[in-house]
Scaffold this motif. Structure first.
Motif, PDB file in Angstrom:
ATOM      1  N   ASP A  19       8.037  -2.488   4.931  1.00  0.00           N
ATOM      2  CA  ASP A  19       6.885  -1.632   5.209  1.00  0.00           C
ATOM      3  C   ASP A  19       6.104  -1.330   3.936  1.00  0.00           C
ATOM      4  N   ALA A  20       6.830  -1.022   2.851  1.00  0.00           N
ATOM      5  CA  ALA A  20       6.168  -0.714   1.579  1.00  0.00           C
ATOM      6  C   ALA A  20       5.408  -1.924   1.060  1.00  0.00           C
ATOM      7  N   VAL A  21       6.013  -3.095   1.191  1.00  0.00           N
ATOM      8  CA  VAL A  21       5.361  -4.327   0.738  1.00  0.00           C
ATOM      9  C   VAL A  21       4.133  -4.618   1.576  1.00  0.00           C
ATOM     10  N   HIS A  22       4.246  -4.503   2.902  1.00  0.00           N
ATOM     11  CA  HIS A  22       3.094  -4.760   3.773  1.00  0.00           C
ATOM     12  C   HIS A  22       1.954  -3.791   3.481  1.00  0.00           C
ATOM     13  N   THR A  36      -7.299 -12.814  -2.437  1.00  0.00           N
ATOM     14  CA  THR A  36      -6.074 -13.256  -3.108  1.00  0.00           C
ATOM     15  C   THR A  36      -5.395 -12.073  -3.776  1.00  0.00           C
ATOM     16  N   ILE A  37      -4.071 -12.184  -3.926  1.00  0.00           N
ATOM     17  CA  ILE A  37      -3.282 -11.150  -4.581  1.00  0.00           C
ATOM     18  C   ILE A  37      -2.246 -11.835  -5.460  1.00  0.00           C
ATOM     19  N   THR A  38      -1.546 -11.059  -6.282  1.00  0.00           N
ATOM     20  CA  THR A  38      -0.457 -11.607  -7.087  1.00  0.00           C
ATOM     21  C   THR A  38       0.826 -10.840  -6.778  1.00  0.00           C
ATOM     22  N   VAL A  39       1.933 -11.492  -7.067  1.00  0.00           N
ATOM     23  CA  VAL A  39       3.228 -10.841  -6.863  1.00  0.00           C
ATOM     24  C   VAL A  39       3.344  -9.613  -7.754  1.00  0.00           C
ATOM     25  N   ALA A  40       2.839  -9.707  -8.980  1.00  0.00           N
ATOM     26  CA  ALA A  40       2.907  -8.575  -9.908  1.00  0.00           C
ATOM     27  C   ALA A  40       2.156  -7.366  -9.364  1.00  0.00           C
ATOM     28  N   GLU A  41       0.994  -7.600  -8.744  1.00  0.00           N
ATOM     29  CA  GLU A  41       0.217  -6.497  -8.171  1.00  0.00           C
ATOM     30  C   GLU A  41       0.977  -5.835  -7.023  1.00  0.00           C
ATOM     31  N   VAL A  42       1.600  -6.658  -6.189  1.00  0.00           N
ATOM     32  CA  VAL A  42       2.354  -6.108  -5.054  1.00  0.00           C
ATOM     33  C   VAL A  42       3.548  -5.311  -5.558  1.00  0.00           C
ATOM     34  N   ALA A  43       4.224  -5.824  -6.580  1.00  0.00           N
ATOM     35  CA  ALA A  43       5.375  -5.117  -7.132  1.00  0.00           C
ATOM     36  C   ALA A  43       4.972  -3.756  -7.688  1.00  0.00           C
ATOM     37  N   GLU A  44       3.870  -3.726  -8.416  1.00  0.00           N
ATOM     38  CA  GLU A  44       3.427  -2.471  -9.007  1.00  0.00           C
ATOM     39  C   GLU A  44       3.031  -1.465  -7.937  1.00  0.00           C
ATOM     40  N   GLY A  47       6.312  -0.655  -5.543  1.00  0.00           N
ATOM     41  CA  GLY A  47       7.531  -0.162  -6.176  1.00  0.00           C
ATOM     42  C   GLY A  47       8.738  -1.050  -5.923  1.00  0.00           C
ATOM     43  N   VAL A  48       8.506  -2.237  -5.384  1.00  0.00           N
ATOM     44  CA  VAL A  48       9.582  -3.192  -5.121  1.00  0.00           C
ATOM     45  C   VAL A  48       9.646  -4.169  -6.295  1.00  0.00           C
ATOM     46  N   HIS A  49      10.849  -4.431  -6.784  1.00  0.00           N
ATOM     47  CA  HIS A  49      11.010  -5.276  -7.963  1.00  0.00           C
ATOM     48  C   HIS A  49      10.490  -6.690  -7.697  1.00  0.00           C
ATOM     49  N   PRO A  50       9.821  -7.307  -8.669  1.00  0.00           N
ATOM     50  CA  PRO A  50       9.308  -8.671  -8.483  1.00  0.00           C
ATOM     51  C   PRO A  50      10.382  -9.669  -8.045  1.00  0.00           C
TER      52      PRO A  50
END
Length: 202
Positions: A19-22, A36-44, A47-50
């Motif tokens: 849910d947090a990732v979505h 477009t997005i990046t994994v780093a942006e989603v992690a930040e 709050g989910v670790h890359p």
């Protein structure tokens, strides 16, 4: 049944993580000028670790596809009344209406990007598409149309709808929806005529 990435152990912590990732992906897409997005942006943002993101979703496209297909299934469930033409018209009209809004083209662009990347491949994409595929197949099964499958719907309804939208000439919500559905039903009639099905000769 193949389980979509990010859905392992759907309750508890896993569900909260997904849910947090979505939520993070959706917010980032809304703010992204090119979808477009990046994994780093989603992690930040989530709050989910890359490392968790790479392990469960593997690529930015995987994150986008999992988010948008889950959202699509929740926001736009498919009718299953047993009346194939009526159900397909509802489906096609809603699809074409959605594609007239540029923000909704991000799903098509993400699919294309995933295929170009060569990382997901058809097998990798299937896990994200499978929930929607199952809904379409349930619609077909309810109408007793074993002669048709999701591939037919993909080729005769989804492909032309997305192609026109991506080329900047979205199809008409009413007239073109009827045309696409009638094309699908014409294929059904032709196959039944060849095999002696309900609309053909025994």
């Amino acid at each position: 049944m193949t389980q979509a990435a990010g859905t392992v152990r759907p309750g508890g912590r896993s569900a909260r993580t997904r849910d947090a990732v979505h939520t993070a992906v959706r917010a980032l897409l809304d703010a992204s000028p090119d979808g477009t997005i990046t994994v780093a942006e989603v992690a930040e943002r989530s709050g989910v670790h890359p490392a968790t993101l790479y392990r469960r979703w593997r690529t930015p496209e995987g994150l986008v596809l999992d988010t948008l297909f889950e959202e699509l299934s929740r926001r736009s469930p498919l009718p299953v009344t047993g009346d194939l033409r009526a159900d397909m018209l509802v489906y096609a009209r809603h699809l074409l209406a959605d594609l007239r809004a540029d923000k909704n083209l991000v799903l098509a662009r993400a699919l294309a990007a995933a295929m170009r990347s060569g990382v997901e491949g058809l097998g990798g994409l299937r896990q994200y598409v499978e929930p929607r595929t199952s809904q379409v197949e349930a619609m077909l099964a309810a109408a007793g149309t074993g002669e048709l499958d999701f591939q037919d719907v993909l080729e005769l309804i989804l492909a032309p709808a997305y192609t026109h939208a991506l080329l900047g000439s979205p199809l008409d919500t009413d007239a073109d929806a009827e045309r696409l559905v009638d094309n699908l039903l014409a294929v059904l009639t032709h196959r039944r005529a060849r095999t002696g099905g309900p609309d053909g000769d025994a």
